[in-house]
Scaffold this active site. Structure first.
Site, PDB file in Angstrom:
ATOM      1  CB  SER A  30       4.233 -27.606 -45.273  1.00 15.73           C
ATOM      2  OG  SER A  30       3.190 -28.044 -46.516  1.00 15.73           O
TER       3      SER A  30
ATOM      4  CE  LYS B  26       8.328 -28.224 -45.187  1.00 14.72           C
ATOM      5  NZ  LYS B  26       9.722 -27.213 -44.224  1.00 14.72           N
TER       6      LYS B  26
ATOM      7  CE1 TYR C  75       7.563 -30.340 -47.357  1.00 16.94           C
ATOM      8  CE2 TYR C  75       5.893 -30.649 -47.048  1.00 16.94           C
ATOM      9  CZ  TYR C  75       7.125 -29.584 -47.685  1.00 16.94           C
ATOM     10  OH  TYR C  75       7.014 -28.082 -47.333  1.00 16.94           O
TER      11      TYR C  75
HETATM   12  N1  LIG Z   1       6.718 -23.895 -52.344  1.00 16.44           N
HETATM   13  C1  LIG Z   1       5.297 -24.039 -51.875  1.00 16.44           C
HETATM   14  O1  LIG Z   1       4.334 -24.255 -51.821  1.00 16.44           O
HETATM   15  C2  LIG Z   1       5.466 -24.222 -50.408  1.00 16.44           C
HETATM   16  C3  LIG Z   1       4.665 -25.225 -49.768  1.00 16.44           C
HETATM   17  C4  LIG Z   1       4.555 -25.396 -47.999  1.00 16.44           C
HETATM   18  C5  LIG Z   1       6.119 -25.493 -47.423  1.00 16.44           C
HETATM   19  N2  LIG Z   1       7.093 -25.325 -48.426  1.00 16.44           N
HETATM   20  C6  LIG Z   1       8.351 -25.093 -47.717  1.00 16.44           C
HETATM   21  O2  LIG Z   1       9.084 -23.928 -48.390  1.00 16.44           O
HETATM   22  C7  LIG Z   1      10.207 -23.766 -48.346  1.00 16.44           C
HETATM   23  C8  LIG Z   1      10.520 -24.002 -49.942  1.00 16.44           C
HETATM   24  O3  LIG Z   1      10.185 -23.956 -50.924  1.00 16.44           O
HETATM   25  P1  LIG Z   1      10.560 -23.659 -52.069  1.00 16.44           P
HETATM   26  O4  LIG Z   1       9.698 -24.290 -53.244  1.00 16.44           O
HETATM   27  O5  LIG Z   1      11.088 -22.496 -52.722  1.00 16.44           O
HETATM   28  O6  LIG Z   1      11.281 -25.323 -52.662  1.00 16.44           O
HETATM   29  P2  LIG Z   1      12.581 -25.161 -53.967  1.00 16.44           P
HETATM   30  O7  LIG Z   1      12.697 -26.526 -54.579  1.00 16.44           O
HETATM   31  O8  LIG Z   1      12.323 -24.128 -54.848  1.00 16.44           O
HETATM   32  O9  LIG Z   1      13.843 -24.298 -52.883  1.00 16.44           O
HETATM   33  C9  LIG Z   1      14.544 -25.334 -51.361  1.00 16.44           C
HETATM   34  C10 LIG Z   1      15.862 -25.500 -51.634  1.00 16.44           C
HETATM   35  O10 LIG Z   1      16.334 -25.977 -51.035  1.00 16.44           O
HETATM   36  C11 LIG Z   1      17.829 -26.439 -50.769  1.00 16.44           C
HETATM   37  N3  LIG Z   1      18.079 -27.378 -50.571  1.00 16.44           N
HETATM   38  C12 LIG Z   1      17.613 -28.374 -50.543  1.00 16.44           C
HETATM   39  N4  LIG Z   1      18.295 -29.311 -49.128  1.00 16.44           N
HETATM   40  C13 LIG Z   1      19.308 -28.317 -49.279  1.00 16.44           C
HETATM   41  C14 LIG Z   1      20.353 -28.433 -47.734  1.00 16.44           C
HETATM   42  N5  LIG Z   1      20.373 -30.053 -47.362  1.00 16.44           N
HETATM   43  N6  LIG Z   1      20.998 -27.257 -47.264  1.00 16.44           N
HETATM   44  C15 LIG Z   1      21.088 -26.476 -48.347  1.00 16.44           C
HETATM   45  N7  LIG Z   1      19.391 -26.428 -49.274  1.00 16.44           N
HETATM   46  C16 LIG Z   1      19.045 -27.137 -49.241  1.00 16.44           C
HETATM   47  C17 LIG Z   1      17.850 -26.368 -53.066  1.00 16.44           C
HETATM   48  O11 LIG Z   1      18.570 -26.631 -53.207  1.00 16.44           O
HETATM   49  C18 LIG Z   1      16.650 -25.725 -52.688  1.00 16.44           C
HETATM   50  O12 LIG Z   1      17.110 -24.255 -53.958  1.00 16.44           O
HETATM   51  C19 LIG Z   1      11.068 -25.134 -48.185  1.00 16.44           C
HETATM   52  O13 LIG Z   1      10.793 -26.284 -46.569  1.00 16.44           O
HETATM   53  C20 LIG Z   1       9.493 -26.852 -48.840  1.00 16.44           C
HETATM   54  O14 LIG Z   1       9.016 -27.145 -48.069  1.00 16.44           O
HETATM   55  C21 LIG Z   1       6.514 -24.493 -49.574  1.00 16.44           C
END
Ligand SMILES: NC(=O)c1ccc[n+]([C@@H]2O[C@H](COP(=O)([O-])OP(=O)(O)OC[C@H]3O[C@@H](n4cnc5c(N)ncnc54)[C@H](O)[C@@H]3O)[C@@H](O)[C@H]2O)c1
Length: 307
Positions: free
Chosen positions: A152, A168, A164
């Site tokens: 991230s 990351k 976090y």
């Molecule tokens: N949304 C953003 O803008 C953004 C920005 C930077 C980074 N990210 C990263 O991208 C990734 C996806 O983010 P998102 O926004 O789709 O989040 P989200 O919350 O929609 O999806 C994350 C998924 O991970 C699953 N999860 C959590 N813990 C788990 C575990 N121990 N084992 C298996 N599954 C597990 C959850 O059930 C969920 O469905 C994450 O790593 C997040 O940190 C997202």
């Protein structure tokens, strides 16, 4: 026409979530068989549900693709082992790992509970280690692999997210530590900076707004919604999982919104050199005046070299 991932087998951790779900579907669309791993937790890591993984698997199968659900936690070594075993027992090989599982437990450091630190580090950072450690021996035996860790832009720092950010940033450390180690076996490993409106960013609309406005698109405009959608990340991530991306490894790639970006590695910017031991007075003079910019040698009085 042959699809670019025909015959490949992929695991997507967090593959039932916002961005992970779209990545799972895109990999399948390109022909990969996908293990959609997701514990179906809430945003802070509590609870369990099979619905997110099952929903994405149904969509993939409904579109003519191949996928299977897995509900183990990637945060535990045994869970990661079972996720990899699911790929091997269902599909007989493993070519691609996308680690998109994630939770957040934001808190200013002086209020952060030990468990809030641990839970976030466990899913993102130990999760990366766990799944990579299980996948790599198989990829080595196949002389092929593509690994993507969902880092991230918060790795560069974000208020209230030191757990976090550390997790990351640690993922980028894993990528840089392993890229050379894995290269000999035709395995690439990269980190991506994704971004989208998901449940994870619900409380962060000002950040999303700042991103969008950097690209000259008003956050209120009709394009803004599309630009912030999870699916905008998916083709770029999937491309990094193809054979064509063989020469991209050890990188941090931005996949959010309209652009695809590459971030610089940390490099030494400037060196002030002194052959005999530094004294505090030297440091006070030299560092304060010139460590962060070049100044005329004459001003250094012959005491130091800028290199
Ligand atoms: N949304 C953003 O803008 C953004 C920005 C930077 C980074 N990210 C990263 O991208 C990734 C996806 O983010 P998102 O926004 O789709 O989040 P989200 O919350 O929609 O999806 C994350 C998924 O991970 C699953 N999860 C959590 N813990 C788990 C575990 N121990 N084992 C298996 N599954 C597990 C959850 O059930 C969920 O469905 C994450 O790593 C997040 O940190 C997202």
């Amino acid at each position: 026409m042959k699809k670019s991932l025909e015959g490949r087998v992929a695991i997507v951790t967090g593959g039932g979530g916002g961005i992970g779900g779209e990545v799972s579907k895109w990999l399948a669309k390109e022909g990969a068989a996908v293990v959609v791993n997701d514990v179906g937790s809430d945003l802070s890591g509590g609870g369990f549900s099979s619905t997110p993984a099952d929903g994405i698997v149904s969509e993939i199968i409904g579109s003519g693709g191949d996928a299977v659900a897995n509900y183990d936690s990637v945060a535990q070594p045994d869970g990661a082992k079972r996720i990899v075993n699911a790929a091997m027992s269902m599909f007989g090989r493993l070519d691609i790992v996308c680690h998109a599982a994630g939770i957040v437990r934001d808190r200013m450091v002086f209020n952060m509970l030990e468990e809030e630190w641990d839970d976030v580090i466990n899913v993102h950072l130990y999760g990366a280690l766990n799944i990579v450690a299980e996948a790599v021996p198989i990829m080595k035996s196949q002389s092929y692999g593509r690994i993507i860790l969902f880092s991230s832009v918060s790795a560069l720092g974000n208020l209230g997210q030191c757990n976090y950010s550390a997790a990351k940033g640690g993922q980028i450390g894993i990528v840089q530590g392993l890229a050379d180690e894995l290269k000999v076996d035709n395995i690439t490993i990269n980190a991506v900076f994704p971004g989208a409106d998901t449940r994870m960013t619900e409380g962060m609309s000002s950040t999303a707004r700042a991103y969008i406005e950097q690209w000259g698109v008003s956050a209120e405009s009709s394009d803004a919604q599309g630009i912030r959608s999870s699916v905008r990340n998916a083709p770029k991530v999937a491309y990094l999982c193809t054979e064509a991306a063989a020469n991209i490894t050890g990188q941090v790639i931005g996949v959010f919104g309209p652009p695809m970006t590459v971030y610089s590695q940390r490099v030494l910017m400037r060196k002030l050199y002194k052959s005999n031991a530094w004294q505090f007075d030297d440091l006070d003079f030299a560092i304060g005046s010139s460590l962060n910019r070049n100044i005329p040698e004459s001003r250094l009085g012959g005491k130091y070299e800028q290199r």
